[in-house]
Design a protein around this motif. Structure first.
Motif, PDB file in Angstrom:
ATOM      1  N   CYS A   9       0.826  -1.205   0.000  1.00 41.38           N
ATOM      2  CA  CYS A   9       0.000   0.000   0.000  1.00 41.38           C
ATOM      3  C   CYS A   9       0.867   1.263   0.000  1.00 41.38           C
ATOM      4  N   LEU A  10       0.370   2.283  -0.698  1.00 39.05           N
ATOM      5  CA  LEU A  10       1.041   3.580  -0.764  1.00 39.05           C
ATOM      6  C   LEU A  10       0.066   4.686  -0.398  1.00 39.05           C
ATOM      7  N   MET A  11       0.606   5.766   0.168  1.00 40.65           N
ATOM      8  CA  MET A  11      -0.134   7.001   0.371  1.00 40.65           C
ATOM      9  C   MET A  11       0.491   8.006  -0.600  1.00 40.65           C
ATOM     10  N   VAL A  12      -0.315   8.513  -1.516  1.00 38.08           N
ATOM     11  CA  VAL A  12       0.161   9.465  -2.516  1.00 38.08           C
ATOM     12  C   VAL A  12      -0.403  10.837  -2.175  1.00 38.08           C
ATOM     13  N   PHE A  13       0.480  11.826  -2.166  1.00 41.45           N
ATOM     14  CA  PHE A  13       0.094  13.211  -1.900  1.00 41.45           C
ATOM     15  C   PHE A  13       0.138  13.995  -3.195  1.00 41.45           C
ATOM     16  N   CYS A  14      -0.884  14.813  -3.407  1.00 40.45           N
ATOM     17  CA  CYS A  14      -0.923  15.658  -4.593  1.00 40.45           C
ATOM     18  C   CYS A  14      -1.774  16.883  -4.278  1.00 40.45           C
ATOM     19  N   ASN A  15      -1.240  18.061  -4.556  1.00 41.35           N
ATOM     20  CA  ASN A  15      -2.010  19.291  -4.376  1.00 41.35           C
ATOM     21  C   ASN A  15      -2.564  19.749  -5.716  1.00 41.35           C
ATOM     22  N   VAL A  16      -3.789  20.265  -5.693  1.00 39.70           N
ATOM     23  CA  VAL A  16      -4.443  20.781  -6.898  1.00 39.70           C
ATOM     24  C   VAL A  16      -4.931  22.207  -6.632  1.00 39.70           C
ATOM     25  N   PRO A  17      -5.186  22.982  -7.693  1.00 43.16           N
ATOM     26  CA  PRO A  17      -5.459  24.405  -7.498  1.00 43.16           C
ATOM     27  C   PRO A  17      -6.858  24.768  -6.986  1.00 43.16           C
ATOM     28  N   ASP A  18      -7.845  23.870  -7.125  1.00 46.34           N
ATOM     29  CA  ASP A  18      -9.203  24.244  -6.717  1.00 46.34           C
ATOM     30  C   ASP A  18     -10.036  23.010  -6.395  1.00 46.34           C
ATOM     31  N   GLU A  19     -11.177  23.242  -5.783  1.00 45.80           N
ATOM     32  CA  GLU A  19     -12.034  22.141  -5.336  1.00 45.80           C
ATOM     33  C   GLU A  19     -12.636  21.364  -6.502  1.00 45.80           C
ATOM     34  N   ILE A  20     -12.974  22.033  -7.579  1.00 50.35           N
ATOM     35  CA  ILE A  20     -13.549  21.344  -8.745  1.00 50.35           C
ATOM     36  C   ILE A  20     -12.546  20.342  -9.312  1.00 50.35           C
ATOM     37  N   THR A  21     -11.299  20.773  -9.454  1.00 50.59           N
ATOM     38  CA  THR A  21     -10.249  19.875  -9.941  1.00 50.59           C
ATOM     39  C   THR A  21     -10.037  18.730  -8.961  1.00 50.59           C
ATOM     40  N   ALA A  22     -10.039  19.025  -7.685  1.00 48.78           N
ATOM     41  CA  ALA A  22      -9.858  17.999  -6.657  1.00 48.78           C
ATOM     42  C   ALA A  22     -10.938  16.927  -6.762  1.00 48.78           C
ATOM     43  N   ARG A  23     -12.183  17.347  -6.869  1.00 50.94           N
ATOM     44  CA  ARG A  23     -13.290  16.386  -6.953  1.00 50.94           C
ATOM     45  C   ARG A  23     -13.220  15.564  -8.241  1.00 50.94           C
ATOM     46  N   HIS A  24     -12.894  16.228  -9.334  1.00 51.93           N
ATOM     47  CA  HIS A  24     -12.805  15.521 -10.617  1.00 51.93           C
ATOM     48  C   HIS A  24     -11.727  14.444 -10.568  1.00 51.93           C
ATOM     49  N   ILE A  25     -10.530  14.816 -10.132  1.00 56.07           N
ATOM     50  CA  ILE A  25      -9.432  13.857 -10.057  1.00 56.07           C
ATOM     51  C   ILE A  25      -9.779  12.714  -9.106  1.00 56.07           C
ATOM     52  N   ALA A  26     -10.340  13.021  -7.951  1.00 51.27           N
ATOM     53  CA  ALA A  26     -10.715  11.982  -6.986  1.00 51.27           C
ATOM     54  C   ALA A  26     -11.699  10.992  -7.601  1.00 51.27           C
ATOM     55  N   HIS A  27     -12.730  11.508  -8.257  1.00 55.61           N
ATOM     56  CA  HIS A  27     -13.736  10.629  -8.870  1.00 55.61           C
ATOM     57  C   HIS A  27     -13.124   9.742  -9.950  1.00 55.61           C
ATOM     58  N   VAL A  28     -12.298  10.312 -10.806  1.00 59.01           N
ATOM     59  CA  VAL A  28     -11.684   9.535 -11.889  1.00 59.01           C
ATOM     60  C   VAL A  28     -10.790   8.436 -11.322  1.00 59.01           C
ATOM     61  N   LEU A  29      -9.930   8.767 -10.372  1.00 56.05           N
ATOM     62  CA  LEU A  29      -9.003   7.777  -9.832  1.00 56.05           C
ATOM     63  C   LEU A  29      -9.725   6.618  -9.147  1.00 56.05           C
ATOM     64  N   VAL A  30     -10.794   6.915  -8.418  1.00 54.46           N
ATOM     65  CA  VAL A  30     -11.545   5.850  -7.741  1.00 54.46           C
ATOM     66  C   VAL A  30     -12.377   5.063  -8.753  1.00 54.46           C
ATOM     67  N   GLN A  31     -13.038   5.753  -9.688  1.00 52.50           N
ATOM     68  CA  GLN A  31     -13.848   5.051 -10.692  1.00 52.50           C
ATOM     69  C   GLN A  31     -13.005   4.124 -11.556  1.00 52.50           C
ATOM     70  N   GLU A  32     -11.792   4.544 -11.870  1.00 46.96           N
ATOM     71  CA  GLU A  32     -10.909   3.729 -12.705  1.00 46.96           C
ATOM     72  C   GLU A  32     -10.122   2.709 -11.886  1.00 46.96           C
ATOM     73  N   GLN A  33     -10.396   2.626 -10.603  1.00 45.44           N
ATOM     74  CA  GLN A  33      -9.781   1.683  -9.662  1.00 45.44           C
ATOM     75  C   GLN A  33      -8.259   1.814  -9.603  1.00 45.44           C
ATOM     76  N   LEU A  34      -7.788   3.053  -9.774  1.00 50.05           N
ATOM     77  CA  LEU A  34      -6.377   3.359  -9.566  1.00 50.05           C
ATOM     78  C   LEU A  34      -6.130   3.721  -8.107  1.00 50.05           C
ATOM     79  N   ALA A  35      -7.191   4.084  -7.403  1.00 49.42           N
ATOM     80  CA  ALA A  35      -7.136   4.413  -5.979  1.00 49.42           C
ATOM     81  C   ALA A  35      -8.343   3.803  -5.294  1.00 49.42           C
ATOM     82  N   ALA A  36      -8.146   3.372  -4.054  1.00 49.03           N
ATOM     83  CA  ALA A  36      -9.260   2.855  -3.265  1.00 49.03           C
ATOM     84  C   ALA A  36     -10.062   4.007  -2.671  1.00 49.03           C
ATOM     85  N   CYS A  37      -9.368   5.088  -2.347  1.00 45.89           N
ATOM     86  CA  CYS A  37      -9.981   6.217  -1.668  1.00 45.89           C
ATOM     87  C   CYS A  37      -9.122   7.448  -1.908  1.00 45.89           C
ATOM     88  N   VAL A  38      -9.773   8.604  -2.050  1.00 51.29           N
ATOM     89  CA  VAL A  38      -9.064   9.883  -2.127  1.00 51.29           C
ATOM     90  C   VAL A  38      -9.720  10.837  -1.149  1.00 51.29           C
TER      91      VAL A  38
END
Length: 114
Positions: A9-38
């Motif tokens: 298991c890994l914990m990956v840190f990434c900062n993004v410029p705004d909440e819309i981008t944060a939500r979009h990236i989180a949804h894509v990573l979890v939907q594509e099963q690249l992340a269990a949780c963001v």
């Protein structure tokens, strides 16, 4: 769970410029099963040097739970989704954790080739 599963298991840190981008990236990573949780943390202030000039701005930190086997694909996808030229993408191995949680992370993430 054995030590190998924890080290997977890994914990990956990434900062993004705004909440819309944060939500979009989180949804894509979890939907594509690249992340269990963001986790999307509240906005924070960042001070840094970029192209020789002092910069300051707000960013939203993402805490991304994934596996070592999926990291390369996650990094590639995260970089493609991220609006920065050089996004902060830092992965740390999970040395300890609740065995049931780490097993869940491992079971939710699909390993794939880049």
């Amino acid at each position: 769970m054995n030590r190998g599963t924890r080290m997977n298991c890994l914990m990956v840190f990434c900062n993004v410029p705004d909440e819309i981008t944060a939500r979009h990236i989180a949804h894509v990573l979890v939907q594509e099963q690249l992340a269990a949780c963001v986790n999307i943390l509240p906005s924070c202030q960042a001070v840094y040097r970029w192209e020789g000039a002092l910069q300051e701005g707000s960013e939203y930190p993402l805490l991304i739970k994934t596996t070592a086997a999926a990291y390369a694909a996650l990094e590639q996808r995260l970089q493609a989704l991220h609006p920065y030229d050089v996004p902060e993408i830092i992965a740390l191995p999970v040395a300890q954790g609740l065995p049931a949680y780490l097993t869940w992370v491992s079971s939710e993430v699909v390993s794939r080739e880049c």
